[in-house]
Design a protein around this motif. Structure first.
Motif, PDB file in Angstrom:
ATOM      1  N   PRO A  24       0.736  -1.296   0.004  1.00 19.22           N
ATOM      2  CA  PRO A  24       0.088   0.077  -0.014  1.00 19.22           C
ATOM      3  C   PRO A  24       0.944   1.398   0.123  1.00 19.22           C
ATOM      4  N   LEU A  25       1.792   1.470   0.791  1.00 19.63           N
ATOM      5  CA  LEU A  25       2.665   2.556   0.870  1.00 19.63           C
ATOM      6  C   LEU A  25       3.347   2.799  -0.300  1.00 19.63           C
ATOM      7  N   TRP A  27       2.174   1.812  -3.384  1.00 17.27           N
ATOM      8  CA  TRP A  27       1.335   2.630  -4.102  1.00 17.27           C
ATOM      9  C   TRP A  27       1.181   3.989  -3.962  1.00 17.27           C
ATOM     10  N   VAL A  28       1.080   4.518  -2.768  1.00 14.31           N
ATOM     11  CA  VAL A  28       1.044   5.889  -2.261  1.00 14.31           C
ATOM     12  C   VAL A  28       2.437   6.474  -2.970  1.00 14.31           C
ATOM     13  N   SER A  29       3.465   6.040  -2.792  1.00 15.39           N
ATOM     14  CA  SER A  29       4.720   6.546  -3.687  1.00 15.39           C
ATOM     15  C   SER A  29       4.464   6.880  -4.950  1.00 15.39           C
ATOM     16  N   GLY A  31       1.684   7.010  -6.700  1.00 16.64           N
ATOM     17  CA  GLY A  31       0.719   7.978  -7.053  1.00 16.64           C
ATOM     18  C   GLY A  31       1.283   9.385  -6.594  1.00 16.64           C
ATOM     19  N   VAL A  32       2.129   9.550  -5.674  1.00 15.33           N
ATOM     20  CA  VAL A  32       2.547  10.917  -5.582  1.00 15.33           C
ATOM     21  C   VAL A  32       3.657  11.177  -6.735  1.00 15.33           C
ATOM     22  N   ALA A 178       8.133  11.036  -2.531  1.00 15.22           N
ATOM     23  CA  ALA A 178       7.698   9.767  -3.287  1.00 15.22           C
ATOM     24  C   ALA A 178       8.716   8.986  -3.002  1.00 15.22           C
ATOM     25  N   ASP A 185       9.357   2.468   3.051  1.00 14.19           N
ATOM     26  CA  ASP A 185       8.646   1.171   3.120  1.00 14.19           C
ATOM     27  C   ASP A 185       9.493  -0.038   2.730  1.00 14.19           C
TER      28      ASP A 185
END
Length: 209
Positions: A24-25, A27-29, A31-32, A178, A185
């Motif tokens: 999940p983290l 994916w956040v990275s 996305g940023v 990011a 992570d």
């Protein structure tokens, strides 16, 4: 901009082609980083055709390096053998046009040495990249490639003293966020080996006299 888009292409190829999974983290990275690329593209003001061509071509190069069964040295040697005839023909054409600065123009020994060592400076990073492609996932390899454009930006600001527009600073800042999130992570999820009494190897016994 092409070097900023390239890691996202590598991540997408890793997920879609190699079926690599992101946490999940991560994916956040991603996305940023994607938001940062959009901001940088808008700041550019024109469709990033050259940047996209660079990103896609080098992303596919990384995918090939990941899937090839040759060792890093063997694969780089194969690339060199394939491209060497093209390079020789180009040098011959330059010679006929009087534009071969290595053999003409009287630029001196230093100029010749710079041209020769340029091959070494090019080959060593490619060799390291090929080794990294064998050792890391394509998604991780892609995110690490953000180091290159960040270093280029620092060189532009502190050495060449180029002006950086505010929108680009926002994009660069998001890129750094990011990279930090992705790196944190990755480090947090590094498997740690713990020795247990059942698996511990006994040391040598010492006899007392």
């Amino acid at each position: 901009l092409g070097y900023f888009i390239n890691p996202l292409v590598s991540v997408l190829l890793g997920v879609l082609v190699l079926r690599e999974r992101l946490r999940p983290l991560q994916w956040v990275s991603v996305g940023v980083a994607g938001a940062a690329v959009i901001i940088l593209t808008v700041a550019l003001g024109t469709p990033p055709v050259v940047s996209l061509a660079l990103a896609v071509s080098f992303g596919l190069y990384g995918l090939m390096k990941k899937k090839v069964t040759l060792s890093p040295l063997q694969s780089l040697t194969a690339e060199t053998l394939v491209l060497a005839p093209v390079g020789v023909l180009y040098l011959a054409w330059l010679q006929t046009q009087g534009s071969n600065t290595m053999l003409q123009g009287g630029h001196g020994v230093g100029h010749v040495l710079l041209l020769v060592t340029a091959g070494v400076v090019t080959a060593l990073p490619l060799l390291c990249f090929a080794r990294a492609a064998h050792e890391l996932s394509l998604t991780t390899l892609g995110m690490i490639q953000y180091i290159t454009p960040v270093l280029q930006m620092l060189w532009a600001v502190f050495v060449v003293h180029e002006h950086i527009a505010p929108a680009r600073w926002v994009g660069f800042g998001l890129i750094w966020v990011a990279v930090v999130v992705f790196t944190a992570d990755t480090l947090f999820n590094v498997p740690r080996r713990r020795s247990s009494p059942a698996t511990a190897q006994p040391g040598p016994k010492i006899r007392s006299r």
